[in-house]
Design a protein around this motif. Sequence first.
Motif, mmCIF file in Angstrom:
data_model
loop_
_atom_site.group_PDB
_atom_site.id
_atom_site.type_symbol
_atom_site.label_atom_id
_atom_site.label_comp_id
_atom_site.label_asym_id
_atom_site.label_seq_id
_atom_site.Cartn_x
_atom_site.Cartn_y
_atom_site.Cartn_z
ATOM 1 N N MET A 1 0.833 -1.207 0.000
ATOM 2 C CA MET A 1 0.000 0.000 0.000
ATOM 3 C C MET A 1 0.863 1.250 0.000
ATOM 4 O O MET A 1 0.575 2.235 -0.700
ATOM 5 C CB MET A 1 -0.906 -0.002 1.238
ATOM 6 N N CYS A 2 1.918 1.207 0.769
ATOM 7 C CA CYS A 2 2.815 2.355 0.871
ATOM 8 C C CYS A 2 3.503 2.619 -0.468
ATOM 9 O O CYS A 2 3.605 3.774 -0.919
ATOM 10 C CB CYS A 2 3.842 2.109 1.964
ATOM 11 N N GLU A 3 3.955 1.571 -1.122
ATOM 12 C CA GLU A 3 4.682 1.735 -2.374
ATOM 13 C C GLU A 3 3.780 2.155 -3.530
ATOM 14 O O GLU A 3 4.147 3.010 -4.353
ATOM 15 C CB GLU A 3 5.394 0.425 -2.739
ATOM 16 N N LYS A 4 2.578 1.578 -3.606
ATOM 17 C CA LYS A 4 1.715 1.807 -4.763
ATOM 18 C C LYS A 4 0.841 3.051 -4.621
ATOM 19 O O LYS A 4 0.486 3.690 -5.614
ATOM 20 C CB LYS A 4 0.838 0.582 -5.015
ATOM 21 N N PHE A 5 0.452 3.371 -3.376
ATOM 22 C CA PHE A 5 -0.504 4.458 -3.188
ATOM 23 C C PHE A 5 0.027 5.540 -2.235
ATOM 24 O O PHE A 5 -0.713 6.463 -1.890
ATOM 25 C CB PHE A 5 -1.834 3.913 -2.666
ATOM 26 N N THR A 6 1.285 5.410 -1.824
ATOM 27 C CA THR A 6 1.932 6.359 -0.892
ATOM 28 C C THR A 6 1.096 6.597 0.363
ATOM 29 O O THR A 6 1.063 7.711 0.904
ATOM 30 C CB THR A 6 2.224 7.700 -1.603
ATOM 31 N N ILE A 7 0.403 5.561 0.775
ATOM 32 C CA ILE A 7 -0.327 5.623 2.050
ATOM 33 C C ILE A 7 0.475 4.787 3.032
ATOM 34 O O ILE A 7 0.349 3.557 3.083
ATOM 35 C CB ILE A 7 -1.758 5.078 1.895
ATOM 36 N N CYS A 8 1.311 5.468 3.798
ATOM 37 C CA CYS A 8 2.306 4.744 4.583
ATOM 38 C C CYS A 8 2.152 4.895 6.095
ATOM 39 O O CYS A 8 2.543 4.007 6.837
ATOM 40 C CB CYS A 8 3.708 5.221 4.196
ATOM 41 N N GLY A 9 1.658 6.020 6.547
ATOM 42 C CA GLY A 9 1.658 6.240 7.986
ATOM 43 C C GLY A 9 0.350 6.820 8.465
ATOM 44 O O GLY A 9 -0.715 6.538 7.918
ATOM 45 N N ASN A 10 0.456 7.610 9.521
ATOM 46 C CA ASN A 10 -0.735 8.146 10.159
ATOM 47 C C ASN A 10 -1.123 9.520 9.638
ATOM 48 O O ASN A 10 -2.104 10.094 10.098
ATOM 49 C CB ASN A 10 -0.516 8.231 11.676
ATOM 50 N N SER A 11 -0.363 10.065 8.702
ATOM 51 C CA SER A 11 -0.578 11.448 8.309
ATOM 52 C C SER A 11 -1.948 11.680 7.674
ATOM 53 O O SER A 11 -2.535 12.746 7.829
ATOM 54 C CB SER A 11 0.505 11.893 7.327
#
Length: 239
Positions: A90-100
């Motif tokens: 998810m982090c790599e493909k959609f840049t949804i990585c943390g709590n921001s």
Amino acid sequence: MKFPRGCDHHRDPDGDRAGRRRPPAPRAALPPPLLLLLLLPRAAAAPLPAADSSGETELEEAAGRRAALPDCVRLARQLHARAAQLQEEMCEKFTICGNSMEMLVQNNLNLPKVTEEDGCLLAGFDEDKCLRKISSGLYTFQTYLEYIQETFTSEKQNVESLCYSTEHLAHTIRQMVINPDEVTIPDPATQKSLRTKLKSDKTWIEKITTHLILRDFTSFMEKTVRAVRYLKNTRSFSV
């Protein structure tokens, strides 16, 4: 007087021929061991009480529960690793990585969590209570994971495997609970209502919701691994 044949007739030692019968000599008392031997056949004829097999059955059931623990530990570790890997995807493909970005979505998903009250922490560990919580939580996560299958289509096969393994672990742990009926399983109406609630017309909300589900599922599985590993290594099931 003539005696019938077969009866003993003794002559008086002093020569008395009057034919008077001597009183029978007192029969010697049987020694205690012989007396017991004579009584044994009569006692053996009495029906013996049926053996109580309930204790033996309970021991076999407890052994069966213990035997499933190694597989539970292995499967729980696999689920934790797969969920963590999907988070990275998810982090790599959609840049949804943390709590921001989580504040953009009202986090009212009501995802299962393992808390101190569930008896899964090492301090105050409660085997049956903890296993009920883990099994119920895994069954509840099923609907959320099915939602991820619809939104994270590029990893559909991996998510499908995650769903299947989660259901298998939920069922296995449920069988370890002393009373499996105490495990909460969402009914079809509840599952349908949750699916409707999760759906959104906005793709970015779907992605963040998927991220939140994977994050909480990974945390749930981390605590599950600790609990079942603790049971496997240090505890035996009470029956």
